[in-house]
Design a protein around this motif. Sequence first.
Motif: not given
Length: 208
Positions: A41-65
């Motif tokens: 990822l190029p920088r903090k605040g990069s925009r990321v699309l999680d396709l098939g995100c499920g319950a958001g754990i761990p991928v979306a959670r870790d990226l958001a953190l």
Amino acid sequence: MTSPTARMVAAGYDRLADAYLDRFGLSAVRQRWLNRLVAALPRKGSRVLDLGCGAGIPVARDLALLGHDVVGIDGSAEQIARARRNVPTANFTVADMTGIGFNAESFDAVCAFYSITHVPAADQPGLIARIARWLRPGGVFVASLGAGPAGDWTGEWMGTEMFFGHAGEAASLSQLRDAGFVLRESGVELQDNEDVAFLWIAAIKPQG
């Protein structure tokens, strides 16, 4: 309009919303590929699309953190309800990934962990081409795709009816190249939490 296959998958994950996370919430294999995504990822605040995100754990959670702007898509309303609770700083939408549209060059990265394998093999090339359009030049795509014999399968899985689709490793890699991606890494890896292997890929949309 959502396809019958997508409705079947969504209904299955509605029923499995808690059981799936309990069974597959931890994976060292997925974590390694998520780490590769984060490193690209190029920088903090990069925009990321999680396709098939499920319950958001761990991928979306870790990226958001880590301070990234996360958009999650899943066909299961029950999974999305959990994702919104688990990762309140991300944006989640109930949608079929094969039918949703985004503006061109909207994302710095797209990830699809264990989700494209729920798309019919015939529909996967079109989805990969759309992912390429959604990415900004230099953007990264990290995903797990099917490994083993190509084909579509419907049957009982974890106590519910489920669909899986696989184009074949050679065909999947060819589809990525046809969409304009440059492969950075690829390899078939056996999961650490179930007896199945996936083709993992990290690909870049070239600059210019």
